[in-house]
Design an enzyme around this catalytic site. Sequence first.
Site, PDB file in Angstrom:
ATOM      1  N   SER A  84      10.127  50.452  37.653  1.00  0.00           N
ATOM      2  CA  SER A  84       9.233  51.606  37.610  1.00  0.00           C
ATOM      3  C   SER A  84       8.567  51.797  38.989  1.00  0.00           C
ATOM      4  CB  SER A  84       8.225  51.428  36.474  1.00  0.00           C
ATOM      5  OG  SER A  84       7.689  52.665  36.080  1.00  0.00           O
ATOM      6  N   HIS A 234      11.804  51.956  28.243  1.00  0.00           N
ATOM      7  CA  HIS A 234      11.418  51.860  29.651  1.00  0.00           C
ATOM      8  C   HIS A 234      11.251  50.412  30.120  1.00  0.00           C
ATOM      9  CE1 HIS A 234       9.795  53.017  33.482  1.00  0.00           C
ATOM     10  NE2 HIS A 234       8.600  52.537  33.223  1.00  0.00           N
TER      11      HIS A 234
END
Length: 255
Positions: A84, A234
């Site tokens: 991320s 994610h």
Amino acid sequence: MELNFKSFGSGTPVVILHGLFGSLDNWQTFARKLSSDYLVYSLDLRNHGKSPHSETHTYEAMANDVADFFDVQKIDKAHVIGHSMGGKAAMQFALLHPEKILQLIVVDIAPRAYERGHDGIFEALMEMDFSGITKREDADAQLAGKIQNPAVRQFLLKNLERQDDGSFQWKMNLPVLFENYDHINSAIQSTQPVEVPLTVIRGGRSDYVQDSDEQSFKAIFPSTNIITIQSAGHWVHAEEPEEFFNAVNEVIAEK
């Protein structure tokens, strides 16, 4: 800036960069497992974990921190893994220091700009009333009013730190992270392509990396390969740890 870190194992270096609101602790299980064959460094990025706080929180600053870390640890080349926000920091580092990259692995983030999506989390964290907290469960109860997902709350609560007087505070520099949130969401850009081997590992249940993002990756890093772990969201490394480990191990074993 001297970043806080932990190291495990010996051999070819692997450097891990966590995401927003994260810390090296989120990667400890993975790092220990990988350390059977590699020297694994897990870092706290600036304004996170036990690393120093700064008024500056840009990808260039984070990349320079990593470059300084390489110099201090006398790392010539390494595999670099970033998740991320850490994935964007890893891409920026690779653009500035391509000669230091053996294999770049970016986890569930693209180089493009993103819409704001964490304002509710920032609000919940910054409105925490620490005066009434004597244990972690008290903090969890406060967060539950605004953050319904218990897994997200547990992830965030890893940032809770008890002070010498028994009170609690956040380890991360929330005001600066919030002030720089638009930059954290900004794109990683390059005026020319860079020949660094890049593997993107994305979650099939995440919308962070779309099929259309392949073009933006290859515009910067022409040698891009994308792996999809279909059952992961994610937080790929936490949701499907075995499949993620096998994917990483296979990729870096080739270099």
